[in-house]
Structures are given as C-alpha cells and as structure tokens.
Design an enzyme around this catalytic site. Sequence first.
Site, mmCIF file in Angstrom:
data_model
loop_
_atom_site.group_PDB
_atom_site.id
_atom_site.type_symbol
_atom_site.label_atom_id
_atom_site.label_comp_id
_atom_site.label_asym_id
_atom_site.label_seq_id
_atom_site.Cartn_x
_atom_site.Cartn_y
_atom_site.Cartn_z
ATOM 1 N N TYR A 18 0.980 -1.243 -0.072
ATOM 2 C CA TYR A 18 0.010 -0.204 -0.224
ATOM 3 C C TYR A 18 0.946 1.160 0.071
ATOM 4 O O TYR A 18 0.475 2.120 -0.816
ATOM 5 C CB TYR A 18 -1.032 -0.217 1.340
ATOM 6 N N HIS A 22 1.321 4.261 -2.924
ATOM 7 C CA HIS A 22 1.039 5.596 -2.640
ATOM 8 C C HIS A 22 2.138 6.541 -2.713
ATOM 9 O O HIS A 22 1.872 7.742 -2.749
ATOM 10 C CB HIS A 22 0.299 5.779 -1.434
#
Lengths: 109, 109
Positions: A18, A22
Amino acid sequence: MRRFGQALGIRTECIDVYRQHHAKIWPEIERAIRDSGIRNYSIFLRGDQLFGYYEYHGPDDEFDTRMDTLANAPRMREWWDVMEAMQIPDPARTPGSWWSDMEEVFHQD
Amino acid sequence: MRRFGQALGIRTECIDVYRQHHAKIWPEIERAIRDSGIRNYSIFLRGDQLFGYYEYHGPDDEFDTRMDTLANAPRMREWWDVMEAMQIPDPARTPGSWWSDMEEVFHQD
C-alpha cells in the site's frame, strides 16, 4: 471549501505494498483527483487504521458531478480494485461508500 | 510546512461534552494555537476514535521551542486536564505524548 476526514481499515500484511502504491500513484489517478477540485489530500497510517484528509475547493454546486466524474475517470475502477483488496471497510459505513466519513468536531483556520 | 495526523480514543459517554468544548474552545487555547504557528487544525470523530489533522507553518528551526511555549501557555494544562479525562490514549504511544502520531503514506497538494 469543504473538508473531509475519513477512516478505513487496512490488512496489516498489505501495508508495504500500500505504501509503495501511494509513494507514486498512477498519473491518471493523480490527474483525476486534481481535476475534481480535491486539494491537500493526505492519507495517514497507524496500526491497521488509515485516515484520509482532503479538501474540496471546487464550486459547491458542482461537487456531486465532479465526484461522479472522478469515480468514472480512466483507470479509477482498476486503482480501486487494487486498493480495496488491501483494505477493510467498516461494515457500518454508508451504503455505496468505501471509506467512512467522520464528523468534524473542531476546526481552527 | 509540516503536516501532522494523530489518533486518539475517546470515551463514548463523553462525546457530547467533548463536542461542546470544541464548538467554542477557550480563547486562551485558540490564541496559543495560533501563536504557535499551527494552522488548518481539524479534529474528526467516528465511533470512539478521534483523528486530528494540523499544519505547522512556522519556521522549521523554531518548531520545538514553539511547541514548548504552546504546552506552557496560560490555561493549557487546565484545558488538557479536562480533555484527557475524556480521552483514551494508545498504551503504545511515544512516551511523553498523548495523541499518537500517524505516518503520512500519501500526499497530493
């Protein structure tokens, strides 16, 4: 301007992936967010909890249309599929939403 | 500019009182926050979770001093005593802190 605070769970085993996604989001997603009028967008993490903060700086009467356009932007569904597999939404969230809106109880400019 | 995202628990039976206090914070506290260089400070609530977002816009090399001045501002200890009785800090927080700093995993201006 409208401010939003939102909560969401994350699968702890997915945190590294994740973070990587990002650190450099897809250009299509970055552009779609910018075009929507969303500004100053941050996502914070602690443990298995994500917190999102963003501001909508577009015209108030265009908010619904712009959020609709954002949801249908190129590669957005694909991006969400990748993200949602790593996230744990609150079962008590508003139907049709993924992140849970929080209540603003304090603000000082 | 430095951005902060912080998490804290709240006793659900205290939520109404917490809301009331934050609808109109004491003038001494508002002034101390402003003088510290903190801007765009919001607190969001969902269930028993508080999320705080704020930005420090002062000079970087004055951050520690200004946070110290803020902590020692008139009535700050009194304000914190009232707040802390309603809040549930994370036992795993950084020693000496009350709110738990979160990690910024995404930002888009």
